[in-house]
Design a protein around this motif. Structure first.
Motif, PDB file in Angstrom:
ATOM      1  N   ASN A   4      21.979  49.108  24.543  1.00  0.00           N
ATOM      2  CA  ASN A   4      22.923  48.089  24.989  1.00  0.00           C
ATOM      3  C   ASN A   4      22.329  46.699  24.915  1.00  0.00           C
ATOM      4  N   ILE A   5      21.015  46.623  25.038  1.00  0.00           N
ATOM      5  CA  ILE A   5      20.347  45.327  25.005  1.00  0.00           C
ATOM      6  C   ILE A   5      20.058  44.891  23.577  1.00  0.00           C
ATOM      7  N   LEU A   6      19.664  45.848  22.764  1.00  0.00           N
ATOM      8  CA  LEU A   6      19.209  45.498  21.422  1.00  0.00           C
ATOM      9  C   LEU A   6      20.338  45.432  20.401  1.00  0.00           C
ATOM     10  N   SER A   7      21.517  45.971  20.759  1.00  0.00           N
ATOM     11  CA  SER A   7      22.609  45.966  19.793  1.00  0.00           C
ATOM     12  C   SER A   7      23.229  44.576  19.698  1.00  0.00           C
ATOM     13  N   GLY A   8      24.033  44.378  18.662  1.00  0.00           N
ATOM     14  CA  GLY A   8      24.741  43.104  18.532  1.00  0.00           C
ATOM     15  C   GLY A   8      23.876  42.027  17.930  1.00  0.00           C
ATOM     16  N   LEU A   9      23.733  40.924  18.656  1.00  0.00           N
ATOM     17  CA  LEU A   9      23.008  39.773  18.136  1.00  0.00           C
ATOM     18  C   LEU A   9      21.551  40.103  17.839  1.00  0.00           C
ATOM     19  N   ASP A  10      20.970  39.353  16.933  1.00  0.00           N
ATOM     20  CA  ASP A  10      19.539  39.443  16.687  1.00  0.00           C
ATOM     21  C   ASP A  10      18.793  39.183  17.989  1.00  0.00           C
ATOM     22  N   TYR A  11      17.726  39.967  18.221  1.00  0.00           N
ATOM     23  CA  TYR A  11      17.032  39.876  19.498  1.00  0.00           C
ATOM     24  C   TYR A  11      16.548  38.460  19.779  1.00  0.00           C
ATOM     25  N   GLN A  12      16.090  37.755  18.761  1.00  0.00           N
ATOM     26  CA  GLN A  12      15.559  36.404  18.966  1.00  0.00           C
ATOM     27  C   GLN A  12      16.633  35.426  19.420  1.00  0.00           C
ATOM     28  N   GLN A  13      17.913  35.769  19.214  1.00  0.00           N
ATOM     29  CA  GLN A  13      19.000  34.892  19.631  1.00  0.00           C
ATOM     30  C   GLN A  13      19.498  35.191  21.036  1.00  0.00           C
ATOM     31  N   ARG A  14      18.957  36.222  21.666  1.00  0.00           N
ATOM     32  CA  ARG A  14      19.426  36.607  22.989  1.00  0.00           C
ATOM     33  C   ARG A  14      18.850  35.688  24.063  1.00  0.00           C
ATOM     34  N   PRO A  15      19.522  35.603  25.221  1.00  0.00           N
ATOM     35  CA  PRO A  15      18.991  34.790  26.321  1.00  0.00           C
ATOM     36  C   PRO A  15      17.651  35.327  26.807  1.00  0.00           C
TER      37      PRO A  15
END
Length: 458
Positions: free
Chosen positions: A272-283
Motif C-alpha cells: 500500500n505504501i510502495l504502490s502508485g507514485l514513485d517512492y522518491q515522490q512520496r511525502p
C-alpha cells in the motif's frame, strides 16, 4: 559450569537478553522468570518468590539477573545462591529514572538497586550513560535519608562496574527495503543483487541471523523456573513480544487502542505504501517506535508534528510501540489532528510487519526524557532510517552529532527541511556504525562474563 538466569520482568529488552543468552551460549542453564506485569510489585517482592521457586543445585556457578531483582534479599533468603558469582545487569536505573512529579519517586526502588550492587560481584550496565548517571547519583540519593546516612557507597560500588552494551540481533531486512535503500546498502557495504533478491552476507550484524528464527515457547504465566538444556529458540529481540496465550483467565495489561476499531491497524501492508507514485515522490515518512508512556515524551513529538501540519507540509507518520493500561491523552488528540497524515497507528505484534514499517520510513524520531540504550532507534537505523535524537541521555554515546538536536524548535526545523526535501534523507548515507551493538561483536564478552571461575569459597 551452570548458569542461573533470573528475570523478574520477562518482557521487552529484559526478555530479549535472556532469550539471547539461552540460545547463543548453549549452556546447561536454568531460567527463572516472572511475567512482565506490575513492575513495581516485581521489584518489591520477586526475591521472596524466587526464594521458593528456584531449584536447588550443586552445579550452579554463576547467577545472572537484571536489576529489577533485589539481589540482597535473595542472597540472604537463599544462602546457597549467595555463594555464587553474582552478575547484576542494569537495563535502566531508578536513581535517574524520570517521574512526572518529584514526590512520586519511591525511595525503595533506588535503594534496592544500591543494595543489589553491594552484594553483587560484577555490576554491568548497558551504556556508559546508564552507569555514570547511577553512580554519580548515589550520594545525592542517600541524602534523602533523614540522618545516620551511609558514606562512600559510590567508591565501594564503582570498582565492580563495567559497561557491556545490550546485544542486538540484527535481522536481514533487505527483503523489506524499497529500491533507494537497497541502492544505499550497495554503496555502503557492497550488497550484491542476485536475480530479484539481495545477497546480504556482508550486512554488519546480520550474519548470525541467517538461520530461521522461531518464536520461543511461552513461559507459563506462573513464572515457574524451567531448565533449558542446550540450544533454545527465541523470538526476535528487537520487538515487543506478542502476548502469550493466557493460561489463566486474565486480560493482558498491554492493550492496543486499535482493536475493535480498525483491524487494519493491526497489520502493515507494505504494498500500500510502495504502490502508485514513485517512492522518491512520496511525502516524508516519519516513524516513532516507542512505548506510549510519558517518559518517551510523546507530547513534544506530536506538538512538532502538529506544527508541521499547521504549515501544510507534506508528511506521513507511523506511530508504533507498545501500549499499556494508561495511555497519555495526547495520543487521541494527535490522531484526530493529524488525520490523513497518519499512515499507521498502533503496536505491530508481527516482527515482519514491524520491520516493514521501519524499512518504509525515512526518519525515526526520539523525544525521550529517559533512555539508557534505545534498541528501537538502533534497529530503525539498521532499517535505513535517518535518526533524530535529543542531544542528551545515552544518545551522544551512540549517534554522531549530526543526528542530535537540542530543542524541540531544532527538531521542527530539521523536519521542516526534510518535508520540503525528502530526497535529502533518502540519499543520505548513515555516518555511524551499528555493528558494534550486535551479538556478533558482543557475544564473546558476554561469554567471558558468564564463564568466569566460581568463587574459591564454593
Amino acid at each position: 559450569m551452570s548458569v542461573l538466569l533470573i528475570e523478574p520482568f520477562y518482557g521487552g529488552s529484559h526478555k530479549q537478553l535472556m532469550d539471547l543468552l539461552q540460545e547463543e551460549l548453549q549452556e546447561d542453564c536454568v531460567l527463572c522468570t516472572l511475567p512482565a506485569k506490575k513492575w513495581h510489585w516485581k521489584a518489591r517482592t520477586s526475591a521472596l518468590y524466587f526464594m521458593q521457586t528456584v531449584p536447588t543445585s550443586s552445579n550452579y556457578r554463576i547467577l545472572f539477573a537484571s536489576s529489577v531483582l533485589n539481589l540482597a534479599e535473595l542472597a540472604a533468603l537463599r544462602p546457597d545462591l549467595g555463594k555464587l558469582k553474582k552478575v547484576l545487569y542494569f537495563h535502566e536505573n531508578q536513581l535517574s529514572y524520570p517521574v512526572q512529579k518529584c514526590q512520586e519517586r519511591d525511595f525503595q526502588y533506588g535503594y534496592n538497586q544500591v543494595l543489589s550492587c553491594l552484594v553483587a560481584d560484577v555490576v554491568v550496565f548497558n551504556s556508559a550513560f546508564n552507569m555514570e548517571s547511577f553512580l554519580k547519583s548515589i550520594g545525592k540519593f542517600m541524602k534523602l535519608i533523614p540522618d545516620h546516612r551511609p558514606k562512600d557507597l559510590e567508591k565501594i560500588i564503582r570498582p565492580k562496574c563495567q559497561v557491556l552494551y545490550f546485544p542486538v540481533r540484527f535481522p536481514d531486512v533487505s527483503r523489506f527495503m524499497p529500491e533507494h535503500k537497497l541502492a544505499r546498502l550497495e554503496k555502503v557495504i557492497g550488497v550484491k543483487r542476485s536475480g530479484d533478491a539481495y545477497q546480504s552476507e556482508g550486512l554488519p550484524g546480520q550474519q548470525e541471523s541467517r538461520a530461521v528464527m522461531k518464536a520461543s515457547d511461552a513461559h507459563p504465566e506462573s513464572g515457574l523456573c524451567e531448565p533449558q538444556p542446550g540450544l533454545c529458540t527465541t523470538q526476535h529481540e528487537g520487538l515487543p513480544s506478542p502476548p502469550a496465550a493466557p493460561v489463566q483467565a486474565e486480560a493482558p495489561e498491554s492493550t492496543n487502542p486499535c482493536q475493535g476499531e480498525d483491524k487494519q491497524c493491526l497489520t502493515f501492508n507494505l504494498s500500500n505504501i510502495l504502490s502508485g507514485l514513485d517512492y522518491q515522490q512520496r511525502p516524508l515518512h516519519i516513524a516513532w517506535p516507542h512505548r506510549w508512556e510519558h517518559d518517551k515524551d510523546p507530547e513534544t513529538f506530536f506538538k512538532v508534528l502538529m506544527k508541521l501540519k499547521e504549515q501544510d507540509l507534506p508528511f506521513q507518520v507511523s506511530v508504533l510501540g507498545e501500549t499499556f493500561s494508561e495511555i497519555p491523552d495526547i495520543f487521541s488528540e494527535a490522531r484526530e489532528v493529524l488525520g490523513s497524515s497518519v499512515l499507521h497507528w498502533g503496536y505491530l505484534p508481527s516482527k515482519d510487519d514491524y520491520f516493514r514499517a521501519l524499512c518504509a520510513a525515512d526518519v525515526v524520531i526520539s523525544t525521550a526524557k529517559h533512555e539508557f540504550f534505545g534498541v528501537a532507534m538502533i534497529e530503525a537505523v539498521h532499517c535505513g532510517c535517518y535518526p533524530l535524537c535529543p542531544k542528551a541521555l545515552v544518545y551522544p554515546e551512540i549517534f554522531p552529532a549530526e543526528y542530535l538536536y537540542s530543542t524541540p524548535e531544532q527538531l521542527f526545523k530539521r523536519l521542516q527541511n526534510f518535508c520540503k526535501r525528502p530526497d535529502i534523507v533518502r540519499r543520505h548515507l548513515y555516518k555511524g556504525n551499528t555493528a558494534g551493538f550486535s551479538w556478533a561483536a558482543l557475544g564473546s564478552k558476554f561469554r567471558s562474563l558468564l564463564a568466569a571461575e566460581p568463587r574459591e569459597d564454593l
